[in-house]
Each structure stands twice: as C-alpha cells, then as structure tokens.
Design an enzyme around this catalytic site. Structure first.
Site, short mmCIF file in Angstrom:
data_model
loop_
_atom_site.label_atom_id
_atom_site.label_comp_id
_atom_site.label_asym_id
_atom_site.label_seq_id
_atom_site.Cartn_x
_atom_site.Cartn_y
_atom_site.Cartn_z
CB CYS A 1 85.89 88.82 91.05
SG CYS A 1 85.48 90.13 92.19
CE1 TYR B 1 100.30 69.93 100.73
CE2 TYR B 1 98.76 68.35 101.63
CZ TYR B 1 100.03 68.66 101.21
OH TYR B 1 101.02 67.72 101.24
N GLY C 1 101.74 60.89 101.71
CA GLY C 1 100.58 60.54 100.91
C GLY C 1 99.43 59.87 101.60
CE1 TYR D 1 94.97 69.94 93.94
CE2 TYR D 1 94.26 70.81 96.05
CZ TYR D 1 95.25 70.62 95.11
OH TYR D 1 96.51 71.10 95.35
N1 LLP Z 1 106.61 64.04 100.01
C1 LLP Z 1 106.58 64.55 98.77
C2 LLP Z 1 107.74 64.34 97.90
C3 LLP Z 1 105.44 65.23 98.32
O1 LLP Z 1 105.40 65.71 97.09
C4 LLP Z 1 104.33 65.41 99.18
C5 LLP Z 1 103.14 66.13 98.77
C6 LLP Z 1 104.42 64.89 100.49
C7 LLP Z 1 105.57 64.19 100.87
C8 LLP Z 1 103.32 65.01 101.50
O2 LLP Z 1 102.16 64.37 101.08
P1 LLP Z 1 100.92 64.20 102.08
O3 LLP Z 1 101.37 63.29 103.18
O4 LLP Z 1 100.58 65.56 102.60
O5 LLP Z 1 99.86 63.64 101.25
N2 LLP Z 1 97.72 70.52 97.57
C9 LLP Z 1 97.24 69.16 97.48
C10 LLP Z 1 98.26 68.15 97.92
C11 LLP Z 1 99.59 68.26 97.21
C12 LLP Z 1 100.60 67.25 97.68
C13 LLP Z 1 101.95 67.54 97.14
N3 LLP Z 1 103.00 66.67 97.61
C14 LLP Z 1 95.94 69.05 98.28
O6 LLP Z 1 95.53 70.04 98.85
O7 LLP Z 1 95.33 68.00 98.29
#
Ligand code: LLP
Length: 432
Positions: free
Chosen positions: A360, A389, A254, A334
C-alpha cells in the site's frame, strides 16, 4: 507499428544465466515455470554456476598478486550461497554480529578470512569477532579504535586492524550508495590517518596490519578505484616509514554491473577493474583484500513473480504482481532499473505499463512506463539481476512473508530458504 518484445535480447546478453528454451525461461538447466509451480511465488532463483564463474573471474584477474576475495555478505546473505563461495576459498566482508554468525554457520573455517566493516560496531559484536579470530577489523573512527583496544585487552586477544580511510574521491553512482567523499559518514579523513596509526602503536592490544578503503557501490567507471587506491598506497608508504608492519590493503567493493538490456562483458569489466587497482597500487606488494558483493551475485538471481491483476486507471495500465517492494526494494529506494521478462516467451504488440506490487504505497513499483508485451493474470514474469540487495533488503512490511529462495546447480534445484509463514512473522510479538 507493432513492436514485438519477447525478452529474448535481454536474457541473451551473455551476462545472465537466464535463457529461453522451447519458449520457457530457464535458469541454467532448470525451467523457471516449474520452479514457480513447485515452490510458489514470489520466488528468488539463483544460479550456482554463475556465482562461481563470477568469483573465478576475480581469482583470474588478480592471479598475479596475493589476494583474498572477501565476499560482501550484505549483498546476499543466504547461508547456501555463502557456503558455495567459502568452498572456493572466499573470505567474507561482514558488518554485524549477525553476519559473523552467518559465516560461522556457512563455514567455520572461513572465520579467519573475515574482515569486519561498518561505522557502528557494538561491543558484543567486537567481542564476538575477537573471539572468532577474524582477519581484520576495518575501523571507521578514533572512538571505535579506543573501544577495540579496550575490548582486546579485556579478552586478552590482540586485534588486527586497518583504518578505513575516506580518500575524498568522487565516484559516480546513486547518492545513497556513494561513500568516498568527506561529506559521507564513512571512514576516517585520510589526512588524519597517520596520526591515528601513531597513537595506536602505543597500545599493545592493537596491531596495525592494513589500510582499507571503499568508495561506494555500483561504480561503472574504474578510474575512481585507481585514484582511491593511489592515495591509500601513498599512505601505506608513510606508515611503513613510521614503523608499522602493513601487510594488507583492502580495496573494498563497489564494482558495478549493467542492469540494462545492452551487451555487458563481466570478464572484461573485472579485467579493467584489476588494471585500475594495479595502477593505483604501483609497486605496493601488500596482500590485497577485495570486498565485491553485487558483481558476484546480482546477475545470478531473478525474482519470479506471478501477475495477479491487470488494471487500467485513466491512461495508465498497471500490472499487479504478487511480489512487492518488501521483496525487492531497489526500484522504490534508488529508482533502480531492473529488466522484467515473461517466463513464457510471448510475442505481440508492446504497450507501456507500470509493473507494481500489492504493497500500500505508490512507491511500490518494479517498473514505470515500461514497454512490455501484454501479460495476463496468472502469467509469470522474472525481475532480473535481483541476486544482490534483493532478499537481503526484503522486509515484512504489510505483514508479508519474505519469498522462498531456490539455488539451481546445472539441472538440479534446491530450496535454500522456505517461504516465511504468517505464524513465524507474528511469533516474536507479545500481547500485554
Ligand atoms: N564493502 C563495504 C564496506 C560496503 O559498504 C559495501 C556495500 C561493499 C563492500 C559491497 O559493495 P558492492 O560490491 O556490492 O557494490 N543496497 C544498495 C547497495 C548498498 C551497498 C552498501 N555497501 C543497492 O541495492 O544498490
């Protein structure tokens, strides 16, 4: 007043591996224009050096504590990137049987460093993970724990698990990617966790080995991480009193990046993050699992696309590129901001344009009312910070093949995924 916008400030922010040399955008030692000529567009370009540097930042910030960085595969599930990280000792955070298979292909040795998250694990996925001997199941409901125990018994393999608790902590981010409040589908109410661990102790097929938490994605302030981990640490103390041998604390992922043009010091950000987690953990000494995705790969990648047309509708100017929302959906889904820079540095009067794709849908845009130096058909532009992503959320919408991907390592470049063909897209379909 004529304003010049060359993209220079953006790429020189220090947080990105993209720089101009002799007027051409480079990814580390390789000219992006030559990559576009060689492999076509749209094209994802990634810097191996940057990915490794980001990984090392975690290793260094958490050096005082036993930890494993389990890279979140969903951010970018390219086998080549995964192998790169596995060679540095990374583990992986997976959310499906498909991602488990990716770990096996990228590095079978890393299977023992896998944590399996997700609210909807299916029996075949649980079985595959049990057989693979993964490190930890992050269980998201009581019902899932029952299924896990039953499958472990059938296969004769004990399942190490952590409950993913929902700490009811608010983290400021886009509502679609915030997960730590009780109104979200994720995790188990932290107040109910102790009782569920107690019940699990009745099954000899379950081994309560940890507690995990994940409060959302693209979180820039670090206080919510400290708050969430503080609650988890308090729970761990109770669980120890109950006789559970809790050895792992999984802090999830996150940590956010800066998608803007300002100064951003990733190293400082990881240090702040480590300090927040340390604060939340207090004296807790369990092995720390981290699940970063975006922070490691986002800024290492760009989506390179060619301008097809420039058109005016009323007062608006549209720059139509050969990449669209199917290739990079973040702006559409988003309203995410991505900096866009010309591949050949250009100076001139900046004007407001919408940068849009060929799909489209009116929602198919990369930028709206963005000040950019004029571009012409045939010019190349790079959408920055697209390493996370981006490709992993790409689709075949409009029956468009997904982009090719190239990995740059210093002065060398390697194709790590070729462009999808129309034949491949149609292949699984059957005509009755
Ligand atoms: N761990 C779990 C349980 C998760 O659900 C996620 C992301 C991560 C780790 C990794 O999170 P990060 O470090 O990448 O923030 N598609 C969206 C982001 C979706 C995140 C889903 N879960 C975007 O493009 O912003």
């Amino acid at each position: 007043m004529s304003k010049t916008l060359s993209g220079k400030k953006v790429v020189q922010s220090g947080a990105r591996p993209f720089v101009y040399r002799r007027g051409v955008l480079h990814c580390d030692g390789v000219g992006v224009a030559s990559l576009a000529e060689k492999y076509g567009t749209p094209l994802y370009v990634y810097s191996a050096e940057q990915i490794l540097r980001r990984f090392q930042m975690f290793a260094s910030a958490f050096r005082e504590r036993p930890h494993t960085v389990c890279y979140a595969v969903k951010a970018n599930s390219s086998l080549a990137l995964m192998r790169l990280l596995a060679r540095q000792g990374a583990g992986f955070d997976i959310v499906s049987g498909g991602e488990l298979e990716r770990v096996r292909r990228a590095s079978a040795a890393a299977l023992k460093r896998v944590v399996f998250s997700g609210v909807g694990k299916q029996v075949w996925e649980i079985d595959a993970a049990l057989r693979a001997g993964i490190l930890l199941f992050n269980v998201e409901s009581e019902a899932e724990l029952d299924v896990l125990a039953a499958r472990a018994k059938v296969l004769g393999r004990r399942a190490r698990f952590a409950l993913r608790v929902n700490p009811d902590v608010f983290a400021e981010t886009h509502p679609y990617i915030s997960t730590g409040l009780s109104e979200h589908k994720f995790g188990i109410d932290i107040k109910k966790a102790r009782a569920i661990y107690k019940k699990a102790a009745n099954s000899k097929w379950l081994e309560a080995a940890g507690v995990s938490v994940h409060i959302g994605s693209q979180i820039r302030k670090v206080d919510p991480f400290a708050a969430a981990l503080g609650r988890v640490t308090a729970l761990i103390a109770e669980l120890r009193l109950d006789g559970h041998d809790i050895r792992y604390v999984d802090a999830g992922g996150g940590l956010g990046i800066d998608y803007g043009a300002g100064d951003f010091d990733p190293e400082h950000q990881v240090e702040r993050y480590a300090a927040a987690l340390t604060e939340g953990l207090g004296r807790e000494k369990a092995h720390l699992l981290l699940e970063p995705g975006r922070f490691i790969v986002a800024q290492a990648g760009a989506l390179v696309t060619r301008v097809l047309y420039v058109k005016k509708n009323g007062a608006k100017t549209f720059v139509v590129t050969d990449a669209g929302m199917n290739d990079l959906i973040r702006p559409s889904l988003y309203h995410a901001h991505h900096e866009i820079v010309p591949v050949r540095q250009a100076w001139g009067r900046a004007a407001k344009v919408d940068v849009v794709g060929p799909v489209c849908e009116s929602g198919d845009f990369f930028a709206r009312d963005r000040e950019m130096v004029a571009v012409r058909p045939g010019d190349l532009v790079a959408v920055l910070d697209a390493g996370a992503y981006g490709m992993s959320l790409a689709s075949n919408y409009n029956t468009r093949g997904r982009p090719a991907e190239v990995l740059v390592d210093g002065a060398k470049s390697t194709l790590i995924r070729r462009r999808e063909t129309v034949r491949e897209m149609l292949e699984p379909e059957l005509l009755p």
